[in-house]
Each structure stands twice: as C-alpha cells, then as structure tokens.
Motif scaffolding. Structure first.
Motif, mmCIF file in Angstrom:
data_model
loop_
_atom_site.group_PDB
_atom_site.id
_atom_site.type_symbol
_atom_site.label_atom_id
_atom_site.label_comp_id
_atom_site.label_asym_id
_atom_site.label_seq_id
_atom_site.Cartn_x
_atom_site.Cartn_y
_atom_site.Cartn_z
ATOM 1 N N SER A 1 -9.898 4.505 -11.496
ATOM 2 C CA SER A 1 -9.568 3.093 -11.282
ATOM 3 C C SER A 1 -8.688 2.567 -12.414
ATOM 4 C CB SER A 1 -10.849 2.259 -11.173
ATOM 5 O OG SER A 1 -10.564 0.944 -10.762
ATOM 6 N N GLY A 2 -7.597 3.279 -12.633
ATOM 7 C CA GLY A 2 -6.701 2.935 -13.725
ATOM 8 C C GLY A 2 -5.865 1.706 -13.446
ATOM 9 N N PRO A 3 -5.085 1.284 -14.442
ATOM 10 C CA PRO A 3 -4.260 0.071 -14.259
ATOM 11 C C PRO A 3 -3.181 0.235 -13.198
ATOM 12 C CG PRO A 3 -3.718 1.195 -16.317
ATOM 13 C CD PRO A 3 -4.940 1.871 -15.771
ATOM 14 N N GLY A 4 -2.739 1.484 -12.944
ATOM 15 C CA GLY A 4 -1.690 1.689 -11.947
ATOM 16 C C GLY A 4 -2.126 1.307 -10.549
ATOM 17 N N CYS A 5 -3.275 1.832 -10.117
ATOM 18 C CA CYS A 5 -3.731 1.532 -8.757
ATOM 19 C C CYS A 5 -4.221 0.096 -8.636
ATOM 20 C CB CYS A 5 -4.817 2.522 -8.332
ATOM 21 S SG CYS A 5 -6.355 2.383 -9.263
ATOM 22 N N VAL A 6 -4.748 -0.478 -9.733
ATOM 23 C CA VAL A 6 -5.152 -1.886 -9.697
ATOM 24 C C VAL A 6 -3.927 -2.789 -9.547
ATOM 25 C CG1 VAL A 6 -6.202 -3.746 -11.034
ATOM 26 C CG2 VAL A 6 -7.272 -1.490 -10.998
ATOM 27 N N THR A 7 -2.852 -2.443 -10.253
ATOM 28 C CA THR A 7 -1.606 -3.199 -10.107
ATOM 29 C C THR A 7 -1.066 -3.091 -8.696
ATOM 30 O OG1 THR A 7 -1.084 -2.783 -12.441
ATOM 31 C CG2 THR A 7 0.731 -3.476 -11.002
ATOM 32 N N LEU A 8 -1.141 -1.881 -8.115
ATOM 33 C CA LEU A 8 -0.716 -1.706 -6.731
ATOM 34 C C LEU A 8 -1.540 -2.579 -5.803
ATOM 35 C CD1 LEU A 8 0.938 -0.234 -4.545
ATOM 36 C CD2 LEU A 8 -0.796 1.576 -4.583
ATOM 37 N N HIS A 9 -2.828 -2.672 -6.049
ATOM 38 C CA HIS A 9 -3.706 -3.527 -5.239
ATOM 39 C C HIS A 9 -3.259 -4.986 -5.313
ATOM 40 C CE1 HIS A 9 -7.548 -5.078 -3.616
ATOM 41 N NE2 HIS A 9 -7.445 -5.990 -4.561
ATOM 42 N N LEU A 10 -2.942 -5.472 -6.498
ATOM 43 C CA LEU A 10 -2.543 -6.861 -6.661
ATOM 44 C C LEU A 10 -1.179 -7.131 -6.028
ATOM 45 C CD1 LEU A 10 -3.669 -7.455 -10.365
ATOM 46 C CD2 LEU A 10 -4.806 -8.238 -8.282
ATOM 47 N N VAL A 11 -0.219 -6.229 -6.250
ATOM 48 C CA VAL A 11 1.114 -6.426 -5.678
ATOM 49 C C VAL A 11 1.050 -6.368 -4.154
ATOM 50 C CG1 VAL A 11 3.453 -5.472 -5.541
ATOM 51 C CG2 VAL A 11 2.250 -5.522 -7.726
ATOM 52 N N LEU A 12 0.230 -5.462 -3.622
ATOM 53 C CA LEU A 12 0.090 -5.330 -2.172
ATOM 54 C C LEU A 12 -0.432 -6.628 -1.565
ATOM 55 C CD1 LEU A 12 -1.394 -2.223 -0.415
ATOM 56 C CD2 LEU A 12 -2.054 -4.474 0.321
ATOM 57 N N HIS A 13 -1.459 -7.195 -2.189
ATOM 58 C CA HIS A 13 -2.016 -8.428 -1.641
ATOM 59 C C HIS A 13 -1.118 -9.632 -1.908
ATOM 60 C CE1 HIS A 13 -5.621 -5.927 -1.278
ATOM 61 N NE2 HIS A 13 -6.064 -6.835 -0.427
ATOM 62 N N TYR A 14 -0.262 -9.538 -2.909
ATOM 63 C CA TYR A 14 0.732 -10.598 -3.099
ATOM 64 C C TYR A 14 1.682 -10.657 -1.902
ATOM 65 C CZ TYR A 14 5.151 -12.655 -4.597
ATOM 66 O OH TYR A 14 6.306 -13.393 -4.653
ATOM 67 N N PHE A 15 2.199 -9.508 -1.496
ATOM 68 C CA PHE A 15 3.102 -9.490 -0.347
ATOM 69 C C PHE A 15 2.353 -9.795 0.949
ATOM 70 C CE2 PHE A 15 5.803 -6.966 -3.241
ATOM 71 C CZ PHE A 15 6.973 -7.685 -3.099
ATOM 72 N N LEU A 16 1.058 -9.518 0.986
ATOM 73 C CA LEU A 16 0.268 -9.927 2.151
ATOM 74 C C LEU A 16 0.247 -11.445 2.281
ATOM 75 C CD1 LEU A 16 -1.705 -9.199 4.464
ATOM 76 C CD2 LEU A 16 -3.547 -9.325 2.789
ATOM 77 N N LEU A 17 0.103 -12.138 1.154
ATOM 78 C CA LEU A 17 0.105 -13.598 1.190
ATOM 79 C C LEU A 17 1.498 -14.149 1.481
ATOM 80 C CD1 LEU A 17 -2.255 -14.588 -1.768
ATOM 81 C CD2 LEU A 17 -2.768 -14.515 0.669
ATOM 82 N N THR A 18 2.546 -13.461 1.013
ATOM 83 C CA THR A 18 3.899 -13.953 1.294
ATOM 84 C C THR A 18 4.216 -13.912 2.781
ATOM 85 O OG1 THR A 18 4.816 -11.734 0.893
ATOM 86 C CG2 THR A 18 4.793 -13.267 -0.966
#
Length: 391
Positions: free
Chosen positions: A142-159
């Motif tokens: 659960s490193g910072p890379g996959c956590v960042t991917l999770h956040l960016v993914l849900h950002y575009f979901l909201l867009t």
C-alpha cells in the motif's frame, strides 16, 4: 481431535517428526474443513511439496469460496471490457470533434472537456484493474504510488459529474438569459469543471490518511470506507442541480414553442433542442448507481449479484453512453461527417468526369485535334500493315 505429544523413547523418529509438524501447525485430523488452510504431512515426516515448484505447499483453496471467486472475476472482466469500449468511443469522439473546425463553439468545448474527463477516468480504471488488483505485493505494501493512483482516479470520477453539471448549467444559462457572454461563461465553467472536484479529493485524502482507522489505509485504499460518502455527496448534489436546471429548461422551451413567431417569440434552435434531449437522457443514466446505493442488498441476499451486475454495466459503459448521445447521434457531427464523406470519396469520380468533359470539349471546339487523332490512327494502321507484310 488433536494429536497428543509423547516422549516415549520407543517412538519412531519419523512418527516423532510427524507429531512435531502437526503440533506446529496445530492441525486437526480432518484437514478438509471449509474455511481453514492446511498442510499435508507425508509419511517421512516432511511437509508436502508442490510437484511443479518443489516447495513446501499450503492448501488455501478451502479458504476461498470458489463460486464467489469466479463471479468476482467475471465482474472484473465486465468492468475491464466496459472501460475499454468506453475509452475507444471517447477517443474517437474527441478525434472527430477536434478534426472538424466548423464545430468549434462553447457547447462543443464543453463536450470535449467532458470527453477528456471520461477518457482519463476510464484509462486509470483499466490501469487499476490490470496492474493493482492483480499484484498482491502492491496491495500489501500500500505504497504512495497506488494511493496516489486511487486519489487521481477518484478525482477524474468526480470531474465526470462536475462537467455534466456544467453542461446543464450552460444550457440553462443560454436559454434563460438572453444576454450573456459565452467566453466569460466558458471560463467560469472550466474552473468549476476541473477545480471543484479538487476540494473534495483533498478533504477525502486528508481525512482518510490522518483521521481514519488503520483499516482505512491498507490495500491501496480499495476497501470501502466511511469517507467514501465524500464522493457520493457531490455526485448526488450535481445530479439534483442538473435536474432542476433541466426542468426549468423544459418549462422555458415549452413557453417558447407555444409563443407566436416574432421578436418576442423566437423558437429555440434545433441544436439546442438536441443538446437538451441528450443531457436529459444522460443525467439520470450517469448517476444510476448512486441513486440506488441506499437500496444495496446486504451480503448474501438473492438480489446482490443482480445489483452488482447492473452497477458494473452502468459504471463501466458511461463513456460509451456519453459518446453516443453527445457525438455519434449529434446532428451537427453527422452532417459534417457526411459532407466530408462526399468530398473525399466522390472527388475521384468528379475529377474523372471533369477530365472526360475537357477531352470531348477540345475535340468539339478544335477540329484539328480530331484530325490529328485520325491521322495518328491511320499511321498506326499503316505501320502495322507493313510490319505484317515484312514478316
């Protein structure tokens, strides 16, 4: 029943090793109990080794519900297929709208931003399903890379939903407000579409990382959490606002259609009607999974799988719905494609016809061309006859 230990010196060494390994595992005689992993201790006192890897092997298959595992894998295939098809349709729509310069306007710019948000979202979901969920090491770390991917993914979901709100607000403003600067309106909508989801994503990431429980920060944040409601709230709010806009647009359209022709009763354009119809169909369709979220069946309910199947289809094929309604069925786009088709594929035939007409007109207008052609034919026949005679 558990096997008991013994210190009798007459016990065979192999039997002693069997008892030791069984005690270490704290294993029962029945090793086929569902939901428990087990190892097999062989007659020589060693653990069973897998024939392919030649390594000590533990049987975890009894811990897994095979039927549920196969169903989950099928659902993942549905998601991957839907996101891939949607991504292709969205990219094709972006290519079409970018190619035809005559389609450039504020409304098409909104469409292209909406398509861009869906393209990024679908692409990131494919990366998530293909490279994150299939790698157990990444999920465990659960490193910072996959956590960042999770956040960016849900950002575009909201867009996706913020740009749908921009579509509805734009139609509402154009129809209701007669005097409005589309350039200024477009700038505000660009800030709303790309900027507003950032607020919720930053709040979500901060709360889940620093205010959540330990289980909220494991497995790349893929597990459900209380803080996921921060996504549902903006989506439902944007849907409700869009419905309010669309109902008011419908009221204005009905008044304009009933009004007499003249300066005070100008009828709405066909493009506005098409855009309104597409938005009206798309708004409830895109938020279907969030509308039925409160009615999610509990785990093990007979309708649970049906609910998850509908959820998978509506979520993964959203990009395809957007491309079809806003591009492939758009009257302006269809007219431009037809015009380009006629220009490209009928140009060769037209050029051939023009060349033929020019040749005929030269012969008709200038008889000398006909005489030269006739003399050339006679000379050719004469030379051919001499060659035959010589043979």
């Amino acid at each position: 029943m558990a096997l008991s230990m013994t210190t009798d010196a007459s016990v065979d060494v192999i039997a002693q090793k069997q008892l030791e390994c069984l005690e270490t595992l704290n294993q029962t005689v029945d090793t086929t109990i569902a939901g428990l992993a087990h190892k097999a201790c062989e007659e020589n006192g060693d653990w069973f080794r897998h024939p392919h890897t030649n390594k000590t092997w533990s049987n975890y298959t009894t811990c897994i519900n095979i039927d549920d595992f196969e169903y989950r894998r099928q659902m993942r295939r549905v998601y991957e297929t839907g996101y891939a098809i949607s991504l292709i349709a969205i990219l094709l729509s972006l290519a079409i709208l970018s190619y035809f310069r005559s389609l450039k306007c504020a409304r098409i710019t909104l469409h292209m931003n909406l398509f861009a948000s869906f393209a990024c979202n679908n692409c990131l979901w494919l990366v998530w399903y293909r490279f994150i969920l299939t790698d157990l090491d990444v999920l465990q770390q659960s490193g910072p890379g996959c956590v960042t991917l999770h956040l960016v993914l849900h950002y575009f979901l909201l867009t996706n939903y913020s740009w749908m709100l921009c579509e509805g607000f734009y139609l509402h403003t154009v129809l209701v407000s007669a005097f409005v600067s589309e350039k200024k309106l477009l700038k505000w909508l660009l800030a709303l579409g790309w900027g507003s989801p950032t607020i919720f994503i930053v709040l979500y990431g901060f709360l889940r990382a620093y205010a959540g429980q330990q289980e909220d920060t494991i497995e790349c944040w893929m597990n459900d959490s209380f803080y996921n409601k921060l996504f549902i709230g903006p989506v439902v709010l944007s849907m409700l606002l869009n419905l309010v806009f669309l109902f008011n647009i419908m009221r204005v359209l009905l008044l304009k259609l009933k009004a007499p022709a003249g300066p005070q009763g100008t009828a709405p354009s066909r493009t506005i009607l098409q855009a309104f119809r597409a938005t009206l169909l798309l708004v409830p369709l895109l938020g279907l999974q969030y509308i039925v979220t409160p009615f999610r069946p509990p785990h093990g309910h007979p309708y649970e799988r049906m609910y998850e199947t509908v959820l998978a289809c509506t979520s993964s094929f959203q990009g395809l719905f957007v491309a079809v309604l806003f591009c492939f069925l758009n009257g302006e786009v269809i007219a431009q494609v037809k015009r380009k088709w006629r220009t490209v594929f009928l140009r060769t035939r037209a050029n051939s016809y023009t060349a033929t007409q020019v040749s005929v007109s030269k012969v008709v207008r200038y008889p000398i061309y006909a005489r030269l052609a006739q003399n050339h034919t006679i000379c050719t026949r004469h030379v051919s006859g001499d060659a035959v005679a010589a043979r």
